[in-house]
Design a protein around this motif. Structure first.
Motif, short mmCIF file in Angstrom:
data_model
loop_
_atom_site.label_atom_id
_atom_site.label_comp_id
_atom_site.label_asym_id
_atom_site.label_seq_id
_atom_site.Cartn_x
_atom_site.Cartn_y
_atom_site.Cartn_z
N VAL A 64 -5.20 -2.21 7.95
CA VAL A 64 -5.06 -1.24 6.77
C VAL A 64 -4.87 0.18 7.99
CG1 VAL A 64 -6.03 0.31 5.85
CG2 VAL A 64 -6.33 -1.34 5.46
N GLY A 112 -9.14 -5.12 7.62
CA GLY A 112 -9.23 -3.35 8.57
C GLY A 112 -8.38 -2.72 9.07
N ILE A 161 -1.93 2.92 8.44
CA ILE A 161 -2.59 4.51 8.05
C ILE A 161 -2.34 4.92 9.67
CG2 ILE A 161 -4.44 6.03 8.01
CD1 ILE A 161 -4.49 4.25 5.26
N PHE A 177 -9.38 5.57 13.86
CA PHE A 177 -9.77 5.79 12.03
C PHE A 177 -9.96 6.62 11.33
CE2 PHE A 177 -9.59 2.08 10.15
CZ PHE A 177 -8.96 1.99 8.55
N MET A 178 -10.89 7.16 11.67
CA MET A 178 -11.75 8.42 11.59
C MET A 178 -10.66 9.03 11.30
SD MET A 178 -15.66 7.97 11.37
CE MET A 178 -16.01 10.06 11.64
N PRO A 189 -3.78 12.93 7.59
CA PRO A 189 -3.87 11.20 6.55
C PRO A 189 -2.11 10.92 6.49
CG PRO A 189 -4.36 13.49 5.36
CD PRO A 189 -4.03 13.45 7.02
N VAL A 196 -7.69 9.78 9.71
CA VAL A 196 -7.76 9.66 8.26
C VAL A 196 -8.71 11.29 7.93
CG1 VAL A 196 -8.88 9.29 5.96
CG2 VAL A 196 -8.38 6.72 7.69
N LEU A 208 -4.68 -0.54 -2.35
CA LEU A 208 -5.15 -0.16 -0.96
C LEU A 208 -5.69 -2.01 -1.39
CD1 LEU A 208 -6.45 0.27 1.34
CD2 LEU A 208 -7.93 1.28 1.19
N PHE A 249 0.88 -0.92 -0.16
CA PHE A 249 -0.41 0.09 0.26
C PHE A 249 0.86 1.34 0.42
CE2 PHE A 249 -2.52 3.16 2.65
CZ PHE A 249 -3.28 3.26 1.73
#
Lengths: 412, 338
Positions: free
Chosen positions: A302, A299, A306, A373-374, A381, A377, A94, A88
């Motif tokens: 990921v 998830g 991130i 997570f939110m 980011p 991002v 992704l 990624f």
């Protein structure tokens, strides 16, 4: 010095479409001290990383995380995230189905325990082989498309594996119960060498049982090797090709390169990393279940990547450790623990705080995870590594670090 | 022959749910250009609107049980029943259809808040980031529902008037073997009405025309002086309402639990991809097609030949379609090619 600048420009020209060569970005000339080449920096990074990882039992003490079970998780998920990041972070593809490789690696390792020997070396190799083969199949199919199609294809194929593991493949995967090592399994190699096993069956390395600190040091050693390989891949011309795929695939095709073989190779490498992580999970706890393959697990990796910072080398490992650490702490908390933590507050305020916080801990840990997570991002980011870099640049005064330098600093 | 027709019927209601979710997904995707991984969560929220409605209507009070005279006994009687008598009881029976009245405003609110508060800021960001942020949102939504309603499925009864099975076979003179639960028939009809309404809205109104133009070429629409972003709020809210209604009415068929949304989401994405990104008709067609295929694959005759096919048929179809027709069944060129 000149060599370094040329290298930098060349790299930046490929990885950054907006890059312009300007004299401003040349490093200031001064009384010469021998500058460090990226290779030197890499060696420093590797040595530093090795020290940090091996010293974890000491410096994690104040954080209350210095017990082997948790540190094993840090290392294992670090490997997983490192492999995911190779795909990624470098190419921008992704994959939402990486947990399939993790699960398959676990199953393969347990089968190696059941069929061959309790020695872990064949288990690790077998797991990586099987995960690699699966990666060839999934990669061959899903790499025909890019962007969101790729994400959905990997998701679909991983869900397919998960569903199969739960239903038809029950003879291989033992379905919902999970696959475990039994005393009366054949273990042909062990039988041939006359190795006897006493007590609980655990993976072992020439007699040393991989549990507790030996288990941690095994995972740590493999993490360091994995780190080294990942760093070499990122620095190699091959890594540059992968970055070129991320920044502009069309341009790369016009230059006469076919991106497909590069993509497939990195997809397989990434899958084998996940297979290795799965094997280590099975070694430290010889039980493999299908829930490891579910897409929430995909998830999670990921998120780790991130959170730490996709495309940086140490970010994903940091992200994996942070997530596993908080998972461990948050999911163990309950109302009474919260109440005692806030006991310094006046009683009414304490009750209020506990009521507010209690949905986020214990069973509600996933809620915290989703929010995290939110937030990451939306606001950061680039992940934690980006945050560190920004702070660093802010402290040093702005304008010094050019965009291209961030690539070279990735190892720090 | 009977078995075949039965399987087609069985596939239709599931297909209808897939079609409704996929319609919203592809609408949002085609206009806003946003990959919404939280769309399944909207379906789940709709289903829990039905649960909430049912709970609200059956809020109970303790009253003296008159039928027992030996000692003081109490029983739970819903307020509605004690206030309105038989009328109240009928209202309670029809809680699921009535929940539509709750679902529409709730989903409208959720849709607008989501678009204004979150999605709007992600128009310009990469698809990977859109996927990630909406994935996070989906987790948050499902955990909130789990915290409120618990982890177990909450059964919601269909109205007793449509509780039994319809003997469809006899209507068409095919024999009594073919029967189909009434509620599924209602669901099928309901979803067809919704689909027709959405398509009529997009095809027959000026607003719909603008939205379709925006799906084709957003830039040109913007150059013509139309503020397409304002319309996006409505499109997103519409998609949310469609998903919510699909979920609310689906509650009697499948008792909703908190991870319902995730279960449907993956399949719905596959449906969108099979139908062709950005093609509304394709999404609907693929929804029904995959629903029917799935129900065929779960026939024992098929399963005895290909064990496990019922678990993977949808994904298998998706893989084959993407390899043979990369744009999906009805996809146009130029949408999400990269």
């Amino acid at each position: 010095m000149v060599k370094k600048v040329i290298q930098k420009i060349r790299k930046a020209a490929i990885s950054d479409p907006d890059f312009e060569v300007s004299t401003r970005q040349l490093p200031p000339r001064g009384p010469e001290t021998k500058p460090m080449t990226p290779v030197d920096k890499d060696w420093i990074a590797i040595v530093a990383f090795t020290i940090i990882i091996l010293a974890m039992p000491w410096w994690l003490q104040p954080l209350g995380a210095a017990y082997p079970d948790l540190m094993q998780k840090f290392a294992i998920y670090g490997i997983f995230a490192l492999g995911f990041n190779l795909l990624f972070g470098l190419t921008g593809y992704l994959s939402f189905g990486h947990a399939a490789f993790l699960g398959v690696g676990s199953y393969a390792a347990v089968w190696s325990f059941k069929l061959f020997t309790m020695n872990i070396i064949p288990a690790v190799l077998f797991a990586m082989l099987v995960a690699g083969v699966l990666a060839v199949v999934i990669g061959f199919i899903s790499l025909r498309r890019s962007g969101i199609y790729f994400s959905i294809l990997t998701l679909a194929l991983a869900q397919m594996c998960y569903n199969l593991a739960y239903s038809v493949l029950t003879p291989i995967t033992n379905g919902e119960t999970g696959l475990r090592v039994l005393r009366d399994d054949p273990r042909y190699l062990d039988a041939a060498f006359g190795t006897e096993h006493q007590g609980v069956l655990l993976g072992s390395l020439f007699g040393e049982r991989m549990v507790g600190y030996p288990g941690f040091y095994l995972c740590a050693a493999l993490l360091i090797i994995a780190f080294y390989i990942a760093l070499r891949i990122m620095r190699s011309p091959y890594g540059m090709m992968l970055r070129a795929i991320k920044s502009n695939q069309n341009r790369m095709i016009y230059t006469g390169f076919n991106p497909r073989p590069y993509m497939l190779t990195i997809f397989i490498i990434s899958g084998m990393y996940a297979g290795l992580a799965g094997a280590l999970l099975a070694i430290t706890d010889p039980l493999a279940g299908a829930e490891r393959m579910q897409w929430t697990a995909s998830g999670e990796v990921v998120l780790m990547t991130i959170l730490g910072g996709a495309g940086t080398i140490s970010g994903p490992i940091l992200g994996a450790a942070i997530i596993k650490y908080f998972e461990n702490i948050f999911s163990a908390l309950n109302d009474s623990a919260l109440a005692s933590a806030f006991s310094f507050l006046p009683h009414s305020v304490q009750e209020f705080v506990v009521t507010i916080l209690s949905p986020f801990v214990g069973e509600g840990w996933h809620l915290t995870l989703g929010l995290l997570f939110m937030v990451i991002v939306i606001f950061l980011p680039g992940g934690i590594m980006e945050g560190i870099r920004r702070t660093y640049r802010f402290l040093r005064g702005h304008g010094r670090g050019s965009k291209s330098q961030t690539d070279l600093q990735a190892a720090e | 022959m009977d078995a075949l027709i039965l399987q087609i019927l069985n596939g239709l209601d599931k297909g209808a749910a897939y079609a409704l979710i996929a319609l919203g997904l592809t609408l949002v995707f085609g206009t806003l250009g946003v990959v919404n991984f939280a769309h399944g969560a909207l379906f789940m929220l709709g289903a829990f609107c039905a649960v909430t409605m049912q709970k609200l209507l059956t809020l109970s009070t303790r009253v003296r049980d008159e039928s027992i005279t030996f000692f003081e006994a109490y029983k739970e009687v819903p307020y509605l029943e004690s206030w309105l008598g038989d009328t109240g009881r009928i209202i309670i029976d029809y809680s699921v259809p009535l929940s539509i009245l709750l679902t529409i405003p709730v989903m409208l609110l959720v849709g607008v808040v989501m678009e204004r508060g979150l999605i709007r800021h992600f128009y310009k960001r990469s698809h990977a980031e859109q996927i990630l942020v909406t994935f996070g949102l989906a987790i948050v939504l499902q955990e909130i529902i789990k915290a409120i309603f618990g982890a177990n499925p909450v059964p919601v009864p269909a109205p007793p008037a449509v509780a039994g099975s319809a003997s469809i076979g006899e209507w068409f003179g095919l024999g009594p073997a073919i029967s189909y639960p009434w509620w599924r028939l209602v669901y099928l009809g309901f979803s067809l009405v919704i689909l027709a309404a959405v398509f009529a809205f997009l095809q027959l109104t000026t607003f719909g025309m603008t939205v379709r133009a925006g799906m084709r070429d957003r830039e040109t629409v913007g150059l013509l002086g139309i503020d397409i972003e304002k319309r996006f709020i409505i499109v997103f809210a519409l998609a949310a309402i469609v998903a919510g209604l699909a979920g609310a009415m689906y509650a009697p068929i499948l008792a909703p639990n908190y991870h319902l949304g995730m279960d449907f989401l993956v399949i719905s994405f596959v449906v969108v991809v099979v139908g062709g990104m950005g093609s509304l008709g394709g999404a609907v067609a693929a929804g029904f097609l995959l629903g029917i295929l799935q129900s065929f694959a779960s026939m024992t005759e098929v399963k005895s030949i290909l064990p496990g096919i019922d678990q993977i048929i949808i994904y298998l179809v998706a893989v084959v379609i993407l390899l043979v027709r990369p744009r999906g069944l009805m996809g146009r060129s130029g949408i999400m090619e990269t």
